[in-house]
Design a protein around this motif. Sequence first.
Motif, mmCIF file in Angstrom:
data_model
loop_
_atom_site.group_PDB
_atom_site.id
_atom_site.type_symbol
_atom_site.label_atom_id
_atom_site.label_comp_id
_atom_site.label_asym_id
_atom_site.label_seq_id
_atom_site.Cartn_x
_atom_site.Cartn_y
_atom_site.Cartn_z
ATOM 1 N N UNK A 98 -33.956 3.011 25.076
ATOM 2 C CA UNK A 98 -32.901 2.495 25.947
ATOM 3 C C UNK A 98 -31.719 3.441 26.091
ATOM 4 N N UNK A 99 -31.305 4.090 24.994
ATOM 5 C CA UNK A 99 -30.084 4.884 25.058
ATOM 6 C C UNK A 99 -30.211 6.115 25.947
ATOM 7 N N UNK A 100 -31.427 6.513 26.289
ATOM 8 C CA UNK A 100 -31.608 7.670 27.161
ATOM 9 C C UNK A 100 -31.326 7.348 28.619
ATOM 10 N N UNK A 101 -31.229 6.069 28.953
ATOM 11 C CA UNK A 101 -31.018 5.672 30.343
ATOM 12 C C UNK A 101 -29.536 5.696 30.712
ATOM 13 N N UNK A 102 -28.948 6.872 30.628
ATOM 14 C CA UNK A 102 -27.554 7.066 30.988
ATOM 15 C C UNK A 102 -27.369 8.495 31.477
ATOM 16 N N UNK A 103 -26.336 8.700 32.285
ATOM 17 C CA UNK A 103 -26.094 10.042 32.816
ATOM 18 C C UNK A 103 -24.624 10.198 33.161
ATOM 19 N N UNK A 104 -24.187 11.455 33.172
ATOM 20 C CA UNK A 104 -22.819 11.777 33.550
ATOM 21 C C UNK A 104 -22.797 12.844 34.625
ATOM 22 N N UNK A 105 -21.699 12.884 35.361
ATOM 23 C CA UNK A 105 -21.519 13.903 36.393
ATOM 24 C C UNK A 105 -20.043 14.237 36.504
ATOM 25 N N UNK A 106 -19.747 15.449 36.898
ATOM 26 C CA UNK A 106 -18.374 15.902 37.080
ATOM 27 C C UNK A 106 -18.224 16.411 38.507
ATOM 28 N N UNK A 107 -17.327 15.799 39.251
ATOM 29 C CA UNK A 107 -17.103 16.187 40.643
ATOM 30 C C UNK A 107 -15.631 16.524 40.829
ATOM 31 N N UNK A 155 -24.335 22.350 32.238
ATOM 32 C CA UNK A 155 -23.589 22.978 31.151
ATOM 33 C C UNK A 155 -23.033 21.884 30.247
ATOM 34 N N UNK A 156 -23.322 21.974 28.954
ATOM 35 C CA UNK A 156 -22.913 20.915 28.027
ATOM 36 C C UNK A 156 -21.410 20.844 27.822
ATOM 37 N N UNK A 157 -20.677 21.882 28.230
ATOM 38 C CA UNK A 157 -19.216 21.818 28.098
ATOM 39 C C UNK A 157 -18.577 21.100 29.280
ATOM 40 N N UNK A 158 -19.356 20.857 30.332
ATOM 41 C CA UNK A 158 -18.846 20.120 31.491
ATOM 42 C C UNK A 158 -19.233 18.649 31.422
ATOM 43 N N UNK A 159 -20.502 18.383 31.183
ATOM 44 C CA UNK A 159 -20.995 17.000 31.072
ATOM 45 C C UNK A 159 -21.661 16.872 29.708
ATOM 46 N N UNK A 160 -21.058 16.118 28.788
ATOM 47 C CA UNK A 160 -21.563 16.064 27.418
ATOM 48 C C UNK A 160 -22.594 14.951 27.218
ATOM 49 N N UNK A 161 -23.311 15.058 26.098
ATOM 50 C CA UNK A 161 -24.160 13.973 25.596
ATOM 51 C C UNK A 161 -25.160 13.478 26.631
ATOM 52 N N UNK A 169 -32.506 9.062 39.797
ATOM 53 C CA UNK A 169 -31.974 7.717 39.574
ATOM 54 C C UNK A 169 -30.686 7.756 38.770
ATOM 55 N N UNK A 170 -30.678 8.548 37.718
ATOM 56 C CA UNK A 170 -29.536 8.575 36.807
ATOM 57 C C UNK A 170 -28.424 9.486 37.317
ATOM 58 N N UNK A 171 -28.756 10.743 37.583
ATOM 59 C CA UNK A 171 -27.714 11.725 37.883
ATOM 60 C C UNK A 171 -27.118 11.552 39.274
ATOM 61 N N UNK A 172 -27.929 11.180 40.243
ATOM 62 C CA UNK A 172 -27.384 10.949 41.580
ATOM 63 C C UNK A 172 -26.445 9.749 41.575
ATOM 64 N N UNK A 173 -26.778 8.730 40.779
ATOM 65 C CA UNK A 173 -25.895 7.569 40.706
ATOM 66 C C UNK A 173 -24.590 7.920 39.991
ATOM 67 N N UNK A 174 -24.678 8.719 38.923
ATOM 68 C CA UNK A 174 -23.458 9.140 38.231
ATOM 69 C C UNK A 174 -22.580 9.992 39.145
ATOM 70 N N UNK A 175 -23.210 10.902 39.905
ATOM 71 C CA UNK A 175 -22.448 11.743 40.828
ATOM 72 C C UNK A 175 -21.861 10.906 41.957
ATOM 73 N N UNK A 176 -22.619 9.947 42.437
ATOM 74 C CA UNK A 176 -22.090 9.064 43.482
ATOM 75 C C UNK A 176 -20.885 8.291 42.953
ATOM 76 N N UNK A 177 -20.993 7.779 41.750
ATOM 77 C CA UNK A 177 -19.859 7.047 41.180
ATOM 78 C C UNK A 177 -18.618 7.933 41.083
ATOM 79 N N UNK A 183 -15.040 12.223 36.302
ATOM 80 C CA UNK A 183 -16.266 12.281 35.499
ATOM 81 C C UNK A 183 -17.005 10.960 35.692
ATOM 82 N N UNK A 184 -18.034 10.994 36.504
ATOM 83 C CA UNK A 184 -18.794 9.780 36.797
ATOM 84 C C UNK A 184 -19.782 9.474 35.694
ATOM 85 N N UNK A 185 -20.146 8.212 35.609
ATOM 86 C CA UNK A 185 -21.083 7.777 34.577
ATOM 87 C C UNK A 185 -21.961 6.682 35.150
#
Length: 785
Positions: free
Chosen positions: A464-473, A519-525, A536-544, A601-603
């Motif tokens: 379950x914990x892998x179903x998450x993503x972050x984005x920096x815009x 890059x792990x220094x931009x979007x962590x974990x 599914x994950x990253x496009x939604x985080x970037x959209x947010x 920083x979208x999530x």
Amino acid sequence: MTISGTPSNDELRLAPVQTHHVRKPLNHDSAVKHVSGTATYIDDISEPVGTLHLAPGWARNVVRGRIRSLDLEPVRKAPGVIAVLTAKDIPGINDCSAALGDDPVLAETEILFYGQVLFLVIAETRDQARRAARLATLVSDPLTPIITAEDAVAADITVLPDYQFRRGSPETGMTAAENKLTGVFHIGGQEHFYLEGQIAMALPQEDGGVLVYSSTQHPTEVQHTVAKVLGVPDAAVTTEIRRMGGGFGGKESQANQWAALAALAATKTGRACKLRLDRDDDMIMTGKRHDFRVEWQAGYDGEGRIRAVDMNFLARCGYSADLSLGVNDRTMFHADSSYFYPDALIRSRRLRTDTCSNTAFRGFGGPQGMLSAERMIDAIAIKLGKDPLDVRKLNFYDASRNATPYGMPVEEHEVLHDLTGQLEASSQYWERREQIKEFNAVSPVLKKGLALTPVKFGISFTLKHLNQAGALVHLYTDGSVHLNHGGTEMGQGLYQKVAQVVADELGVTLDMVRITATNTSKVPNTGPTAASSGTDLNAMAARNAAVAIKSRLVAFLSEAHKCPADLIGFHNNQVRLADRVIPLKQAVKEAHLARIQLSHAGFYATPHITWDRDSASGRPFYYFAYGAACAEVTVDIMTGEMTVDRVDLLHDVGHSINPAIDIGQIEGGFVQGMGWLTTEELVWDEAGRLRTHAPSTYKIPAAADIPADFRVNLYESKGNPQETIYRSKAVGEPPVMLANSVFCAITDAIASLNPGVVPDLDAPATPEAIMKAVQAIRSGKGGAE
């Protein structure tokens, strides 16, 4: 809302944008670079002056044994050698595993498999390092290796505990069933054969830090592993990857070791260090798709409707656990394929063998489970003298039979029926079936086969914990956009799809969106780019993130220009304020001068995932992707040679974000699956040495293997009923399982030789395997009784 704050979840749910880039068949962002040779991979990055080169040292004559002595003096004295590192030189923890701590970076006291790395050579050139690595003298006490699944069963040795799903009373159901069939089915593994092999380059930084360029699907795991091996905090390590030359799962966990060795060498020497594996070494040292021995039993009625199943999956995992927990769980999750089992017992044994540790591969265990189900359906149909498609459709999930063996409802079963029905008609299945019967009746040597098989593939990580993503815009004052997220680009078009989403949300043209390296220094974990969940994950985080920036901008412009928020729109680098239009860069400059935050920083976390592994209950998948394939083959029963004559594919991608990229993924996934099931055979000799470790001995599909008549279409979907990005569906892994149709068509062709006898055909269906099955069926021996 507050203009400078973070929008609430309700505020993020703005009205759907008018799409100008999404759902368009736009070029892959690196397409021109790929074909012109200008795309920068890690081996193309300019090397800093003084870069050193690395080569792993391993025992070429030892498969399994205890190390008595290792003389490295000849290696150290070789031309160009700067240093030779062993496990004793590791300042932190000698482990590169994904989770369980059972993968040493460098062997210490034992050699656990053929190809295990014993030491690392650091030299001025790659050639010098590779030559020196062969000069070591090893003395060891040999141990008898455990190579096959059968060996491991006899030794009763596993890498993880056994696991099972149970529904109803399979014992009672089997006893009560009108008919029963039992069989044993072997499914081979598969080499990833990415065009770019495993590679990493590490540059030492200030204060003990290190920057690692790694060809990895999981930059965060590389970061964790390097930090663990060096004994430094995660924050001291930065991992970066712009693009990979293919991954297919082989760079999800197995990039860790090579990145760790490069970082270790860089910190020891204070110089940039690069490690690029030789192709043979790569194939010998790295894991494959899991191969299986499948023991199955099915109870069914006179029409072919399944009453009960008992399936036991015996997986060769290799010397360590790696990702075998999730891979084998997903095999079990997909052991139903598209079929309802009233009573079911689905079991898995994760066997430890003295071979390289098998790992993730496109489909992540799902293909093996689904192929096993299709074998059962074919066997039932052959025994009853019915067409396999009729038996398949009879057992499909429907409104009254729509719960999987692990309890999840199949909510779009109507898509499965509709899609299959459409392909059945468009492929002219029944007309061709009659033509093939007529052909086989008069052709003594060439036999044709036809099969139409479905795909139902669960989308989400089952952890379950892998179903998450972050984005920096970032939105800059000239109206240009900086886009970064945790997903990695391995050729599948993820970066392009996410860029299309952000461009539409901010109303800019694609040339204004700057795609940047993960890059792990931009979007962590971050999680890995795997499980078909990258978009599914990253496009939604970037959209947010984009929606949050736009929300602040709308609030500011509404107040500054006295314009109702609902009359403000963004398109083509412009902002419409009711009845007038201003350039976006003007609006952004005004907002900047007013001190409005233009970065976010979208999530995103996938909702509704509730899987509890201990109780084997819940909802492991957000939704299912569907597809179907019809394949026609011709088999030469005198030689075992086979050609795929025609393939019709119809696949469900919801509302496609980029139809061109999705069709490319469907075509590529199918061909890769076809290779796994027909030509790609892994061979270990009796001593435990991999013999198929180069293109000369391992056959992936080539241009001549592609079906001459290859028809691919996207299913006209009403859209994903779940709230995915623009109602699209994942497309990375599901198409691999469309290739089950080819294997089933080969089975169909061989079955025509002796009606009622199930061909004893294992995967891959190489010419040798086909001839073995032909000889057996002619003598009346079948693969299920």
